[in-house]
Design an enzyme around this catalytic site. Structure first.
Site, PDB file in Angstrom:
ATOM      1  CD  GLU A  55      -2.915  -0.562   1.997  1.00  0.00           C
ATOM      2  OE1 GLU A  55      -2.610  -0.171   2.712  1.00  0.00           O
ATOM      3  OE2 GLU A  55      -4.060  -1.182   1.924  1.00  0.00           O
TER       4      GLU A  55
ATOM      5  CD  GLU B 184      -4.698  -5.968   2.719  1.00  0.00           C
ATOM      6  OE1 GLU B 184      -5.520  -5.348   3.994  1.00  0.00           O
ATOM      7  OE2 GLU B 184      -3.155  -5.520   3.307  1.00  0.00           O
TER       8      GLU B 184
HETATM    9  C1  GAL Z   1      -5.101  -1.953   4.895  1.00  0.00           C
HETATM   10  C2  GAL Z   1      -3.192  -2.597   5.562  1.00  0.00           C
HETATM   11  C3  GAL Z   1      -3.759  -3.907   6.182  1.00  0.00           C
HETATM   12  C4  GAL Z   1      -4.217  -3.972   7.697  1.00  0.00           C
HETATM   13  C5  GAL Z   1      -5.324  -3.992   6.890  1.00  0.00           C
HETATM   14  C6  GAL Z   1      -6.906  -2.982   7.847  1.00  0.00           C
HETATM   15  O1  GAL Z   1      -5.055  -1.066   4.563  1.00  0.00           O
HETATM   16  O2  GAL Z   1      -3.125  -3.612   4.194  1.00  0.00           O
HETATM   17  O3  GAL Z   1      -1.514  -4.200   6.097  1.00  0.00           O
HETATM   18  O4  GAL Z   1      -4.038  -2.507   7.915  1.00  0.00           O
HETATM   19  O5  GAL Z   1      -5.586  -2.760   5.956  1.00  0.00           O
HETATM   20  O6  GAL Z   1      -7.949  -3.392   7.527  1.00  0.00           O
END
Ligand code: GAL
Length: 736
Positions: A394, A455
């Site tokens: 990210e 994610e």
């Molecule tokens: C994302 C990140 C993860 C975690 C997640 C929480 O943006 O890549 O490491 O922080 O959010 O929802």
């Protein structure tokens, strides 16, 4: 000849920065893996583990050198390690997610005691990835992975990369890249021989007979890399999630061409073809929808210092208790034990370099490039790994930096695609696969293909095991919905949810108690309802799954009616529900809402229940091919009926490091954990082992765990659990 020794026993540890020459006063004996400070599972200060500590190891040589070199390898020293041996200090090694090896030969005393010491800086050093800004996970300190001591001849095999090629064609081949190093001061002529075979075959080769390079000269103080292709490979058994066949290649290095064997290495590998295409992911020529979860490597109480058994168990939980086919090692290379188990189980892996949103200066970037190299050179033989993540998770675009990480990864491993996890649309596509964190609560139309969602969910809906039932049910549905979207769209290879397990994090993230509650399992790896959103997608022939996602307590809802519909997470064809003795009818999967899931949840409506009327037990029976295969009952009375105590393993090695999880639950009469059973559970242990974690445990959420760690004595361990008003429980473990 090479000989290797685990080097994890008999270390001394002091939670302070102690100069090399000073006495051992203030040190305590420890075994590796070791966390620099044991902590509660939550409610601690996230600065508590950020300090400089000292590890020492006094040793005599386990065998004479006989002209060989002695290498010490640290598999993971978090975060910056300055190693000294007998007064000689090596340059600091920065970064604890990848291994490093030191040649300690010139500084050894062959006839008496040697002192190896490590000054370990476990602070968040801004010059080392992932640090520089705030990171959403805790990077716990310690010599938290194993240390190995290896004797090698001055010329030895430094790295072997086995690359099966054209595995689906009628004429597969195996390309083998071998890097030889000569640390001596004369050129050396050597010969190389190999053999390979199935790992599970009774006649798996021990001796290499096929000459691949009869004479090779390795220059003094230099390396020689050669690449050979083995052909005439009989049809190999392919590696896949359902049938993860593994092979082993043995490489022999012979002195002077055909003289004595001076080095021998085994490399485990698998034959599989993994390809991301514009319309999805293909394994061995077949489209395979990827469904997965992200995993952090941290554990309650012990930081990241989990021994092999716990690492392997995490892979088993992902495969068998969550039913996923892919895991992302967010956000760094993880333990070899975890990856080995993924190979054995057929669990596909997305591995990536350390980082989180922040990109540092030129020096920091050079460490990130070093991490790309170290990750790939350590892990390129794992058949489970199908893609390298070569961006800082990210981060914003950085054309030059990411052009370099991609080029390096492709040069080191032309067999795997690159990915780089981004969180904004329009990010420059320098990788082979567009890997995207999609927090839209659905799946956005891919702007590039091949496309993989790395994610979703996470901070959109943090959920605790003891949250209100409605929230826990919605949590389960949100995970199902995104998977449903992913499967319903062309061009999406799959989706990897955030995340498998709750994890410790900084004050800026999570719930403020230093836990981020984004897992479908809690920090102890015990399931929330959402865990069954995944597990229920497994075919019933593998295992029938049925979990009622309800606490069956209508009075906990706003009105009696809102407890309905009752969600059942199952892979059964249909269920029958009984309230008390009364059959409520047959209920079928909700294919309307979840048209693309193999096993949509079942929404049970119009159950004959009314608040304030006598409340009865709920029983749900699952049918496959019209046969009842599984059932679950929930007690209406909500009375704590049992204290349950169990261990994951009945036997541990008495090596001072081996551990197993000890789970305890307060349940209703049918064995369902009672989420609101807030009670103190007291644990004690008899025998040569220690409990790690709170032994007076204020239980919330109905279930929790601690760890049992073996000492160095064999024997039998009894663990006892007590809580007021329930019968005490006990369990035994053997130490061997
Ligand atoms: C994302 C990140 C993860 C975690 C997640 C929480 O943006 O890549 O490491 O922080 O959010 O929802």
């Amino acid at each position: 000849m090479r000989s290797a020794y685990p080097f994890n026993q008999g270390w001394l540890y002091c939670a302070q920065d102690v100069a090399h020459g000073l006495s051992d006063d203030g040190f305590v004996g420890v075994t590796l893996p070791h966390t620099n400070i044991p902590l509660p599972y939550h409610n601690f200060d996230d600065r508590e583990y950020q300090f400089v500590s000292t590890y020492r190891k006094r040793f005599t040589l386990p065998e004479p050198l006989n002209g060989r070199r002695l290498l010490v390898e640290f598999e993971g020293a978090m975060t910056a390690a300055t190693v000294s041996i007998n007064g000689h200090t090596f340059p600091e090694h920065r970064g604890g997610f990848v291994p490093f090896t030191l040649d300690i030969t010139p500084h050894l005393d062959e006839t008496s005691d040697n002192l190896l010491s490590v000054r370990l800086d476990s602070t968040e050093r801004k010059d080392i990835p992932p640090f520089g800004h705030t990171v959403d996970y805790l990077v716990f300190g310690g010599l938290y992975r194993e240390v190995n001591l290896t004797y090698v001849e001055p010329v030895y095999i430094e790295n072997v990369f086995v690359k099966p090629r054209s595995v689906l064609s009628g004429s597969p081949s195996v390309e083998v890249d071998i890097r030889l190093r000569n640390v001596g001061d004369t050129d050396r002529t050597v010969g190389l021989y190999v053999a390979y075979g199935r790992e599970d075959a009774p006649d798996a080769p021990a001796e290499a007979t096929t000459p691949i390079a009869p004479t090779v000269t390795v220059p003094a103080g230099g390396v020689h890399t050669l690449s050979v292709t083995l052909t005439d490979i009989p049809a190999p058994a392919l590696w896949s999630p359902d049938s993860p066949t593994l092979y082993r290649l043995v490489t022999h290095l012979m002195d002077g061409g055909r003289g004595a064997t001076i080095d021998r290495r085994w490399t485990r590998f698998g034959f599989r073809e993994a390809q991301f295409k514009d319309d999805g992911f293909y394994l061995n020529g077949q489209r395979l929808q990827l469904m997965g979860l992200n995993r952090h490597q941290n554990y309650p109480f012990i930081g990241a210092a989990a021994p092999a058994r716990l690492q392997r168990k995490d892979a088993e939980i992902l495969k068998h208790e969550l039913g996923v086919n892919i895991v992302r090692t967010s956000h760094y290379p993880q333990s070899r034990h975890f990856l080995d188990r993924c190979d054995e189980l057929g669990l596909i892996v997305f591995e990536e370099i350390p980082g989180w949103q922040h990109i540092g200066d030129a020096d920091w970037k050079s460490l990130a490039l070093r991490d790309v190299r170290a990750m790939i050179e350590r892990d390129h033989n794992h058949p489970s790994i199908i893609i390298w993540g070569v961006r800082i998770n990210e981060s914003w675009d950085d054309h030059d930096f990411y052009t370099e990480t991609n080029a390096l990864a492709r040069q080191l491993d032309p067999t795997r695609p690159t990915g780089g996890v981004r969180f904004f649309m329009g990010s420059e596509f320098l990788e082979d696969v567009y890997t995207y964190n999609d927090f839209s609560n659905r799946i956005l139309e891919p702007e590039n293909t091949p496309h993989l969602v790395t994610e979703y969910n996470g901070h959109m809906f943090p959920t605790k095991s003891w949250d209100h039932d409605q929230r826990r049910v919605e949590h389960a549905h949100r995970h199902l919905l995104v998977q449903n979207f992913a499967r319903g769209m062309g061009g999406v290879s799959g989706a990897i949810g955030w995340c498998a397990f709750d994890y410790n994090t900084h004050r800026e993230f999570g719930a403020g108690d230093r836990i981020c509650y984004h897992g479908v399992m809690d920090i102890f790896r015990l399931p929330k309802y959402a865990a069954f959103s995944y597990l229920s997608q497994t075919p019933p022939s593998v295992r029938p799954v049925l979990q009622i996602a309800s606490n069956w307590k209508a009075g906990d809802y706003n009105e009696g009616a809102t407890i309905q519909p009752v969600t059942v997470l199952t892979n059964c064809d249909y269920v029958e529900a009984f309230v008390g003795e009364k059959l409520q009818g047959k209920f079928y999967p909700d294919r309307e809402t979840y048209a693309h899931l193999p096993h949509p949840p079942i929404m049970m409506k119009d159950l004959d229940i009314r608040l304030a009327f006598p409340w009865h037990d709920l029983r749900v029976v699952g049918y496959v091919n019209d046969q009842p295969v599984i059932e679950q009952s929930i007690a209406a009375d909500g009375v704590p009926a049992r204290l349950e105590l169990s261990v994951d393993d009945a036997e541990l090695y008495a090596d001072g490091a081996d551990m197993t999880r000890v789970i305890f639950r307060i349940t209703d009469k049918y064995g369902n954990p009672l989420q609101y059973a807030v009670a103190v559970v007291t644990l004690d242990v008899e025998g040569p082992a220690d409990l790690l974690g709170e032994t007076v445990f204020p239980l919330v959420g109905g279930q929790a765990a601690v760890y049992l760690r073996a000492r160095h004595e064999a024997g039998q361990i009894t663990i006892r659990a007590n809580t007021p008003r329930l019968t005490p429980a006990h369990v035994t473990v053997n130490l061997v």
